[in-house]
Design a protein around this motif. Structure first.
Motif, PDB file in Angstrom:
ATOM      1  N   ARG A  43     -15.640  -7.308  -1.228  1.00 49.44           N
ATOM      2  CA  ARG A  43     -14.684  -6.664  -2.161  1.00 49.44           C
ATOM      3  C   ARG A  43     -14.639  -5.292  -1.598  1.00 49.44           C
ATOM      4  O   ARG A  43     -15.400  -4.769  -0.993  1.00 49.44           O
ATOM      5  CB  ARG A  43     -15.548  -6.463  -3.507  1.00 49.44           C
ATOM      6  N   VAL A  44     -13.333  -5.028  -1.889  1.00 47.76           N
ATOM      7  CA  VAL A  44     -12.619  -3.585  -1.448  1.00 47.76           C
ATOM      8  C   VAL A  44     -12.620  -2.640  -2.363  1.00 47.76           C
ATOM      9  O   VAL A  44     -12.713  -3.171  -3.437  1.00 47.76           O
ATOM     10  CB  VAL A  44     -11.530  -3.742  -0.229  1.00 47.76           C
ATOM     11  N   SER A  45     -12.256  -1.637  -2.092  1.00 50.23           N
ATOM     12  CA  SER A  45     -12.202  -0.262  -2.902  1.00 50.23           C
ATOM     13  C   SER A  45     -10.615  -0.434  -3.652  1.00 50.23           C
ATOM     14  O   SER A  45     -10.475   0.613  -4.296  1.00 50.23           O
ATOM     15  CB  SER A  45     -12.712   0.821  -2.463  1.00 50.23           C
ATOM     16  N   ILE A 120      -1.715  -7.345   8.279  1.00 50.60           N
ATOM     17  CA  ILE A 120      -2.934  -7.591   9.292  1.00 50.60           C
ATOM     18  C   ILE A 120      -3.103  -9.282   9.346  1.00 50.60           C
ATOM     19  O   ILE A 120      -3.101  -9.934   8.095  1.00 50.60           O
ATOM     20  CB  ILE A 120      -4.067  -6.937   8.605  1.00 50.60           C
ATOM     21  N   VAL A 121      -3.379  -9.795  10.454  1.00 52.75           N
ATOM     22  CA  VAL A 121      -3.880 -11.076  10.480  1.00 52.75           C
ATOM     23  C   VAL A 121      -5.338 -11.007  10.773  1.00 52.75           C
ATOM     24  O   VAL A 121      -6.078 -10.411  11.532  1.00 52.75           O
ATOM     25  CB  VAL A 121      -3.311 -11.849  11.636  1.00 52.75           C
ATOM     26  N   SER A 122      -6.056 -11.964   9.983  1.00 50.61           N
ATOM     27  CA  SER A 122      -7.527 -11.897  10.096  1.00 50.61           C
ATOM     28  C   SER A 122      -8.170 -13.398   9.544  1.00 50.61           C
ATOM     29  O   SER A 122      -7.686 -13.817   8.523  1.00 50.61           O
ATOM     30  CB  SER A 122      -8.006 -10.781   9.190  1.00 50.61           C
ATOM     31  N   GLY A 128     -10.275  -8.270   7.356  1.00 58.45           N
ATOM     32  CA  GLY A 128      -9.120  -7.918   7.308  1.00 58.45           C
ATOM     33  C   GLY A 128      -8.620  -6.841   6.154  1.00 58.45           C
ATOM     34  O   GLY A 128      -8.057  -5.918   6.364  1.00 58.45           O
ATOM     35  N   ALA A 129      -9.306  -7.144   4.910  1.00 60.91           N
ATOM     36  CA  ALA A 129      -9.009  -6.305   3.924  1.00 60.91           C
ATOM     37  C   ALA A 129      -9.485  -4.911   4.215  1.00 60.91           C
ATOM     38  O   ALA A 129      -9.128  -3.832   3.781  1.00 60.91           O
ATOM     39  CB  ALA A 129      -9.694  -6.861   2.499  1.00 60.91           C
ATOM     40  N   ARG A 130     -10.847  -4.944   4.890  1.00 60.90           N
ATOM     41  CA  ARG A 130     -11.491  -3.422   5.013  1.00 60.90           C
ATOM     42  C   ARG A 130     -10.638  -2.750   6.027  1.00 60.90           C
ATOM     43  O   ARG A 130     -10.349  -1.445   5.851  1.00 60.90           O
ATOM     44  CB  ARG A 130     -12.697  -3.674   5.658  1.00 60.90           C
ATOM     45  N   ALA A 132      -7.293  -2.795   6.396  1.00 61.50           N
ATOM     46  CA  ALA A 132      -6.333  -2.561   5.711  1.00 61.50           C
ATOM     47  C   ALA A 132      -6.555  -1.167   4.934  1.00 61.50           C
ATOM     48  O   ALA A 132      -5.957  -0.260   4.955  1.00 61.50           O
ATOM     49  CB  ALA A 132      -5.716  -3.409   4.653  1.00 61.50           C
ATOM     50  N   VAL A 133      -7.724  -1.368   4.189  1.00 65.28           N
ATOM     51  CA  VAL A 133      -8.042   0.042   3.468  1.00 65.28           C
ATOM     52  C   VAL A 133      -8.289   1.141   4.273  1.00 65.28           C
ATOM     53  O   VAL A 133      -7.839   2.272   4.151  1.00 65.28           O
ATOM     54  CB  VAL A 133      -9.246  -0.107   2.690  1.00 65.28           C
ATOM     55  N   GLU A 134      -8.904   0.856   5.590  1.00 63.87           N
ATOM     56  CA  GLU A 134      -9.309   2.007   6.625  1.00 63.87           C
ATOM     57  C   GLU A 134      -7.811   2.535   6.929  1.00 63.87           C
ATOM     58  O   GLU A 134      -7.746   3.717   7.553  1.00 63.87           O
ATOM     59  CB  GLU A 134     -10.050   1.543   7.723  1.00 63.87           C
ATOM     60  N   ALA A 135      -6.832   1.839   6.900  1.00 61.62           N
ATOM     61  CA  ALA A 135      -5.434   2.123   7.648  1.00 61.62           C
ATOM     62  C   ALA A 135      -4.667   2.771   6.697  1.00 61.62           C
ATOM     63  O   ALA A 135      -3.575   3.172   6.912  1.00 61.62           O
ATOM     64  CB  ALA A 135      -4.970   0.959   8.241  1.00 61.62           C
ATOM     65  N   GLY A 136      -5.178   2.850   5.170  1.00 63.81           N
ATOM     66  CA  GLY A 136      -4.591   3.699   4.232  1.00 63.81           C
ATOM     67  C   GLY A 136      -3.913   2.916   3.076  1.00 63.81           C
ATOM     68  O   GLY A 136      -3.012   3.298   2.276  1.00 63.81           O
ATOM     69  N   ALA A 137      -4.257   1.545   3.309  1.00 60.10           N
ATOM     70  CA  ALA A 137      -3.787   0.697   2.118  1.00 60.10           C
ATOM     71  C   ALA A 137      -4.137   1.070   0.569  1.00 60.10           C
ATOM     72  O   ALA A 137      -5.417   1.456   0.537  1.00 60.10           O
ATOM     73  CB  ALA A 137      -4.024  -0.766   2.292  1.00 60.10           C
ATOM     74  N   ASP A 138      -3.288   1.152  -0.267  1.00 57.61           N
ATOM     75  CA  ASP A 138      -3.697   1.286  -1.630  1.00 57.61           C
ATOM     76  C   ASP A 138      -3.686  -0.018  -2.443  1.00 57.61           C
ATOM     77  O   ASP A 138      -4.061  -0.049  -3.731  1.00 57.61           O
ATOM     78  CB  ASP A 138      -2.983   2.410  -2.415  1.00 57.61           C
TER      79      ASP A 138
END
Length: 340
Positions: A43-45, A120-122, A128-130, A132-138
């Protein structure tokens, strides 16, 4: 090479071929159901919204994901798209660069998605979701993976074609369903029916009984004077090539020759040569889909790139009939997220 889905899958009635495969489908369905019911491991934030389908093959997931990404961008959000990258060699997680990555590396659909939003391909959805979040996804939009329980999702859009719905409503290999329909319905939040048709009407009735939100959309081809009114050789390697051929005819093209290939199919040298030779001998314009063109442009054969230069593309956009309602759903998902 991936095979095309058999025609009997898409019949609204259960035929003899489907009945003969019913015992195998029953076993497959039980295994698929058990996997889909497993609890999410990651799960991501930020909110995770999945765009999936009930059946094997294409049903409009990618154009739907693109439109959702654009709606979120217009609202000032920072959506990232997460995809498996089917047909690509990279396991990821890797951020797609349309200027350097080829379809053979990240898959044809990932290149289309990356034109709309960071992608992101994963193979590992959680990783992959993590990223995305680290790269600034909301917000994370997951293209496909509805049946995959690895990553917790906050909302699930399920896409279906109005023309065929879920076909004969049997599971693989007797029909097109990835998991028995009842088990998929309980995991869905909204159903998107693309285009008219009795198959979609039947599915809407079932969704309504289960309280799913039902949305309508259509695929609209973009004007292309190089194709409209011309004699063409149409070729496509998508989930249902006939859908593309029908669109071309509605567009005003005269299909003199056509070639249907399995989804994500990479044309062989012989196939490319045959298309080029036939088109030249009969004075036809080669026409294909945006997805097929991505594979041609990234091909490792000079002949493939030659066909890419000769072929014309009919681009198709997905248009929601009530985009405000779609945006209201997206706003609610983001507002109700526990980390909001």
């Amino acid at each position: 090479m991936q095979r095309s889905a058999p025609d009997f899958w898409w019949q609204q009635r259960i035929g003899l071929k489907a009945l003969a495969l019913a015992p195998v489908a029953f076993v497959y369905g039980r295994i698929a159901r058990r996997r889909m019911r497993q609890p999410a491991r990651d799960r991501v934030s930020v909110p995770v919204i999945v765009v999936g389908n009930f059946v094997a093959g294409g049903a409009g997931k990618t154009p739907t994901t693109i439109v959702l990404a654009k709606l979120l961008l217009d609202e000032g959000h920072r959506p990232f798209i997460l995809t498996r990258g089917y047909g690509g060699s990279l396991e990821g997680p890797v951020r797609v660069d349309p200027d350097t990555h080829l379809a053979g590396e990240v898959g044809d659909e990932a290149l289309l998605l990356a034109d709309a939003a960071p992608t992101i391909v994963s193979a590992d959805r959680g990783a992959g979701a993590r990223m995305a979040v680290e790269a600034g996804a909301d917000v994370v939009l997951m293209d496909d993976g509805f049946q995959n329980p690895a990553l917790f999702r906050d909302f699930a859009f399920v896409v279906a074609e109005g023309a065929v719905g879920v076909g004969n409503a049997m599971t693989i290999p007797a029909g097109p369903l990835r998991v028995p329909l009842r088990d998929q319905m309980v995991k869905a939040n909204a159903l998107i029916i693309i285009g008219p048709g009795e198959g979609g009407a039947r599915l809407v009735r079932q969704a309504a009984r289960r309280g799913l939100t039902v949305l309508r959309a259509d695929l609209k081809p973009r004007p292309n004077p190089e194709v409209s009114g011309r004699r063409v050789l149409a070729f496509a390697g998508i989930g249902r090539p006939q859908k593309f051929f029908d669109t071309l005819e509605e567009f005003g093209a005269e299909i003199v020759e056509h070639r249907a290939f399995p989804d994500h199919h990479v044309l062989t040298r012989q196939e490319v040569q045959e298309i080029l030779t036939t088109a030249e001998e009969k004075g036809l314009v080669p026409v294909t889909t945006t997805k097929d063109m991505r594979r041609l442009e990234g091909g490792d054969q000079e002949l493939m790139r030659w066909l890419a230069g000769a072929a014309r593309v009919v681009e198709v956009d997905l248009v929601f009939r009530d985009p405000r309602r779609v945006m209201e759903l997206l706003r609610r998902v983001i507002r109700d997220h526990p980390f909001h």
